[in-house]
Design a protein around this motif. Structure first.
Motif, PDB file in Angstrom:
ATOM      1  N   TRP A 186       0.632  -1.205   0.002  1.00 48.13           N
ATOM      2  CA  TRP A 186       0.116   0.205   0.089  1.00 48.13           C
ATOM      3  C   TRP A 186       0.696   1.367   0.126  1.00 48.13           C
ATOM      4  O   TRP A 186       0.386   2.284  -0.473  1.00 48.13           O
ATOM      5  CB  TRP A 186      -0.913  -0.190   1.125  1.00 48.13           C
ATOM      6  CG  TRP A 186      -1.883   1.100   1.186  1.00 48.13           C
ATOM      7  CD1 TRP A 186      -2.848   1.252   0.461  1.00 48.13           C
ATOM      8  CD2 TRP A 186      -1.949   2.216   2.207  1.00 48.13           C
ATOM      9  NE1 TRP A 186      -3.760   2.272   0.634  1.00 48.13           N
ATOM     10  CE2 TRP A 186      -3.139   3.000   1.672  1.00 48.13           C
ATOM     11  CE3 TRP A 186      -1.331   2.535   3.215  1.00 48.13           C
ATOM     12  CZ2 TRP A 186      -3.626   4.111   2.357  1.00 48.13           C
ATOM     13  CZ3 TRP A 186      -1.891   3.577   3.918  1.00 48.13           C
ATOM     14  CH2 TRP A 186      -3.122   4.244   3.473  1.00 48.13           C
ATOM     15  N   VAL A 187       1.943   1.184   0.683  1.00 48.66           N
ATOM     16  CA  VAL A 187       2.989   2.399   0.583  1.00 48.66           C
ATOM     17  C   VAL A 187       4.076   2.525  -0.272  1.00 48.66           C
ATOM     18  O   VAL A 187       5.035   2.813   0.058  1.00 48.66           O
ATOM     19  CB  VAL A 187       3.448   2.668   2.144  1.00 48.66           C
ATOM     20  CG1 VAL A 187       2.339   3.053   3.077  1.00 48.66           C
ATOM     21  CG2 VAL A 187       4.253   1.402   2.580  1.00 48.66           C
ATOM     22  N   GLY A 188       3.994   1.300  -1.397  1.00 48.22           N
ATOM     23  CA  GLY A 188       4.850   1.468  -2.266  1.00 48.22           C
ATOM     24  C   GLY A 188       5.713   0.392  -2.344  1.00 48.22           C
ATOM     25  O   GLY A 188       6.781   0.035  -3.133  1.00 48.22           O
ATOM     26  N   GLY A 189       5.840  -0.282  -1.448  1.00 50.65           N
ATOM     27  CA  GLY A 189       6.732  -1.547  -0.903  1.00 50.65           C
ATOM     28  C   GLY A 189       8.234  -0.954  -1.150  1.00 50.65           C
ATOM     29  O   GLY A 189       8.452   0.059  -0.733  1.00 50.65           O
ATOM     30  N   SER A 190       9.127  -1.928  -1.865  1.00 52.59           N
ATOM     31  CA  SER A 190      10.719  -1.699  -1.868  1.00 52.59           C
ATOM     32  C   SER A 190      10.743  -0.640  -3.075  1.00 52.59           C
ATOM     33  O   SER A 190      11.721   0.142  -3.357  1.00 52.59           O
ATOM     34  CB  SER A 190      11.230  -2.796  -2.261  1.00 52.59           C
ATOM     35  OG  SER A 190      10.824  -3.554  -3.477  1.00 52.59           O
ATOM     36  N   ILE A 191       9.493  -0.421  -3.945  1.00 48.74           N
ATOM     37  CA  ILE A 191       9.561   0.603  -4.954  1.00 48.74           C
ATOM     38  C   ILE A 191       9.736   2.077  -4.535  1.00 48.74           C
ATOM     39  O   ILE A 191      10.252   2.987  -5.105  1.00 48.74           O
ATOM     40  CB  ILE A 191       8.474   0.609  -6.000  1.00 48.74           C
ATOM     41  CG1 ILE A 191       8.648  -0.724  -6.664  1.00 48.74           C
ATOM     42  CG2 ILE A 191       8.796   1.301  -7.449  1.00 48.74           C
ATOM     43  CD1 ILE A 191       7.393  -1.556  -7.255  1.00 48.74           C
ATOM     44  N   GLY A 192       8.986   2.053  -3.621  1.00 51.54           N
ATOM     45  CA  GLY A 192       9.177   3.439  -2.731  1.00 51.54           C
ATOM     46  C   GLY A 192       7.951   4.233  -3.215  1.00 51.54           C
ATOM     47  O   GLY A 192       7.143   4.107  -4.218  1.00 51.54           O
ATOM     48  N   LEU A 193       7.867   5.699  -2.952  1.00 50.11           N
ATOM     49  CA  LEU A 193       6.974   6.648  -3.405  1.00 50.11           C
ATOM     50  C   LEU A 193       7.917   7.951  -3.996  1.00 50.11           C
ATOM     51  O   LEU A 193       8.504   8.386  -3.482  1.00 50.11           O
ATOM     52  CB  LEU A 193       6.075   7.048  -2.285  1.00 50.11           C
ATOM     53  CG  LEU A 193       5.328   5.950  -1.766  1.00 50.11           C
ATOM     54  CD1 LEU A 193       4.694   6.608  -0.247  1.00 50.11           C
ATOM     55  CD2 LEU A 193       4.021   5.732  -2.351  1.00 50.11           C
ATOM     56  N   GLU A 194       6.980   8.521  -5.037  1.00 52.54           N
ATOM     57  CA  GLU A 194       7.575   9.602  -5.717  1.00 52.54           C
ATOM     58  C   GLU A 194       6.529  10.720  -5.614  1.00 52.54           C
ATOM     59  O   GLU A 194       5.064  10.490  -5.809  1.00 52.54           O
ATOM     60  CB  GLU A 194       7.761   9.360  -7.112  1.00 52.54           C
ATOM     61  CG  GLU A 194       9.169   9.811  -7.553  1.00 52.54           C
ATOM     62  CD  GLU A 194       9.516   9.394  -9.078  1.00 52.54           C
ATOM     63  OE1 GLU A 194       9.866  10.327  -9.987  1.00 52.54           O
ATOM     64  OE2 GLU A 194       9.363   8.104  -9.232  1.00 52.54           O
ATOM     65  N   LEU A 195       6.888  11.827  -5.434  1.00 51.68           N
ATOM     66  CA  LEU A 195       5.861  13.061  -5.386  1.00 51.68           C
ATOM     67  C   LEU A 195       5.825  13.376  -6.693  1.00 51.68           C
ATOM     68  O   LEU A 195       6.904  13.734  -7.402  1.00 51.68           O
ATOM     69  CB  LEU A 195       6.523  13.996  -4.462  1.00 51.68           C
ATOM     70  CG  LEU A 195       6.118  14.137  -2.809  1.00 51.68           C
ATOM     71  CD1 LEU A 195       6.902  15.158  -2.149  1.00 51.68           C
ATOM     72  CD2 LEU A 195       4.776  14.138  -2.558  1.00 51.68           C
TER      73      LEU A 195
END
Lengths: 343, 298
Positions: free
Chosen positions: A153-162
């Motif tokens: 849900w929070v992007g896992g290992s890919i992470g999040l981009e703004l």
């Protein structure tokens, strides 16, 4: 007995006036420094300098936050990256999902979540003391990192981009580094003020007393667990604020960036080297360590090969052995009681 | 026909279980050795050595370079590695630990913590972040034990670690010096009054603890990747093993290590490899909050 004897002989007046004079000098230096820092971006328009200063302010503020629980209360946490990560993730998630501005999503909601998590973790953890508290905080930080790496849900290992929106105060995004400079400067000043107020009110004295001797503090009627909880909640709130600012500055987060052991280490080292349980120590430590780290990284090119942490480790050993109170206490005399200042 | 297929599956499942358990015990023995050194140091001088993982890394690099540069097999250089690590531990005690041992506990945590950061990043600085591996040493290939296929390197590492643990135990139990170490760990003041030079005991104990980590490193360098950050994996497992076994209890640390090794492999085979550390940390939290004196104490 000897100490008592000497204080009886000297009149009260001179030490007091000397103290206030000393304090005024410090206030003057701080005001001058603040003025210089506020004007600096107008004079030095060097991107790298601004970046270094932003990191210095960020870790200065984070160090102040850590100082509340690690310095004043003496509970050495190496898991503060959890709160840092919560701040960063709340800020980005709130903005991406519901369009809540990072000023609220990161600095208020993120801080509140971090404080709540801190209370939940603190309740059992504060039964442990010394090294066991520290090891447990490391284990908690690592567990949080692995859980976030696998939390889709929070992007896992890919992470999040703004999403990049150019310059917008509402989204706390700017093309130039200057606004980040002032925001992080504000964060440091705010954290330092919180620590200053805490250290001078009742709770600050309670924390110092339970650090020196928890049994004695409890026998005097201080609810030590309650005050440790309050301290860690304040500390977590401030740390989450730092995390949110970092996320806004980087515009990209993933668990290995914002929930890593090395962030916990840096936060802790800034305070230990600068000066534990002092208001200015963490800022001084950050100015020295973080600028050293950033410049050495630039100098060594790309990888840097951990040369900053190499120096940190060496510095930590030297400080612990020779100046357990931190560099801010260089030139200061020993405490009036003649006792060593515990780290 | 269906029946034989069923039993075939059953046999395969049993084989997998046996392989997992045996592998777990062998890996666990390595954790045991690191944890035994950790627990011994903690028992004698009340200090948890954060740099234990980095001592292990040092052992790994020493045997790696001995093999790569001079062709000395890790099993041959084992004794030399142990001696070097003993000397390193002894010196570290004399230079650093002795100055903080009487200070507040936080200073002790921070001193070994600083040492750990320093050594890990020194390794990174000097040898770079590359993953290195030894290939073609004496301990390579596979064998079968009780019908379960195993790599020789892992078998030797596991059995060797267990052997060193046994030697450590015998040393503490039956030699004069070992008894002095035990006495110091029980009551430092009385031991001093009995004429034991407790400061020397401290230094030697620290050296032995470091040597344990070094031997563990040399043994696993046969099959494990050698890189600067590997120490943190093992130190975390050793912490958990030490807590499970009861702090300061060398025998407890040994069994704690075995338990952790078996749980690790069971979790990665039957649950999910990514969840093995959360599961182990979960067990750690359970033990430290419910039975902080270790699971072997009533």
């Amino acid at each position: 007995m000897v100490a008592n004897h000497s204080t009886n002989q000297t009149p009260m007046e001179p030490p007091v006036s000397r103290l206030t004079g000393y304090r005024w000098r410090i206030v003057g230096v701080i005001l001058l420094l603040c003025l210089g820092l506020v004007l600096a971006p107008a004079i030095i328009n060097n991107m790298f300098f601004l970046h270094v200063m932003i990191m210095v302010f960020l870790f200065g503020g984070l160090g102040e936050a850590w100082n509340v629980i690690g310095g004043y209360a003496g509970q050495v946490s190496l898991g503060h990256t959890i709160f840092f990560g919560i701040g960063a993730y709340s800020s980005v998630m709130c903005f991406k999902l519901w369009g809540i501005t990072p000023w609220i999503g990161g600095l208020i909601i993120g801080g509140a979540i971090a404080a709540l998590v801190a209370a939940l973790i603190g309740l059992p953890s504060f039964r442990l003391t010394g090294i066991f508290f520290t090891i447990t905080s490391i284990a908690l930080g690592e567990t949080a990192r692995i859980l976030f790496l696998n939390w889709k849900w929070v992007g896992g290992s890919i992470g999040l981009e703004l999403p990049i929106l150019g310059t917008s105060w509402a989204a706390m995004q700017f093309r130039s580094k200057v606004p980040y400079y002032y925001i992080t400067l504000g964060f440091t000043v705010f954290s330092a003020l919180v620590v200053y107020i805490l250290s001078r009110c009742r709770i600050g004295y309670y924390l110092r007393s339970l650090k020196e001797d928890e049994e004695a503090a409890r026998s005097l009627g201080i609810d030590t667990r309650r005050y440790k909880l309050i301290a860690v909640m304040i500390s977590a709130y401030l740390t989450a604020m730092g995390g949110a600012l970092y996320a806004q500055y980087l515009r990209y987060i993933d668990p290995n960036v914002v929930i890593s052991y090395s962030i916990s280490i840096r936060i802790c080292l800034v305070v230990i080297c600068g000066g534990v349980a002092t208001v200015l120590g963490p800022v001084l430590g950050s100015a020295l360590l973080i600028s050293l780290a950033e410049y050495s990284r630039a100098l060594m090119g790309g990888g840097g090969r951990g040369v900053d942490l190499l120096v940190y480790g060496l510095l930590l050993m030297i400080v612990v052995v020779f100046k357990p109170g931190g560099i801010i206490r260089i030139g200061q005399k020993r405490t009036p009681t003649g006792k060593r200042v515990s780290v | 026909m269906r029946r034989s297929q069923g039993t075939g599956k059953e046999v395969a499942r049993l084989n997998l279980l046996a392989e997992t358990l045996l592998g777990g015990v062998l890996v666990g023995a390595i954790y045991s050795l690191v944890a035994a050194g950790l627990s011994l140091i903690r028992g004698v001088m009340g200090l948890v050595n954060f740099a234990q993982g980095e001592f292990m890394v040092l052992g790994m690099y020493l045997s790696y370079w001995a093999y790569t540069l001079w062709g000395v097999d890790p099993l041959v250089s084992l004794l030399a590695v142990a001696l070097v690590l003993f000397a390193v531990g002894f010196l570290v005690y004399q230079i650093l630990i002795e100055r903080v041992i009487v200070g507040p506990p936080i200073a002790q945590i921070l001193a070994t913590f600083g040492l750990s950061i320093f050594l890990a990043n020194l390794a990174l600085f000097v040898w770079g972040p590359e993953y290195r591996a030894i290939s073609g040493s004496m301990a390579s290939g596979t064998t079968t034990l009780l019908g379960v296929p195993l790599s020789v390197a892992k078998l030797i590492a596991g059995l060797g670690s267990a052997l060193v643990c046994a030697l450590l135990y015998a040393f503490l139990k039956y030699t004069r010096f070992g008894k002095a170490v035990q006495a110091t760990s029980m009551n430092r003041t009385s031991a001093t009054l009995m004429g034991i030079n407790t400061n020397r005991i401290n230094a030697v104990t620290f050296g032995i603890g470091a040597a344990c980590a070094g031997i563990a490193g040399a043994l696993i360098s046969n099959f494990y990747y050698v890189y600067p950050g590997v120490g943190s994996v093992f130190i975390n497992m050793a912490f958990v093993a030490m807590i499970i076994g009861g702090v300061g209890n060398v025998v407890g640390a040994f069994f704690g290590g075995l338990i952790i090794g078996v749980i690790e492999l069971l979790a990665s085979v039957y649950v999910d490899p990514v969840l093995k550390y959360p599961i182990i940390f979960g067990i750690y939290f359970l033990v430290i909050f419910c039975k902080p004196k270790g699971v072997f104490v009533r």
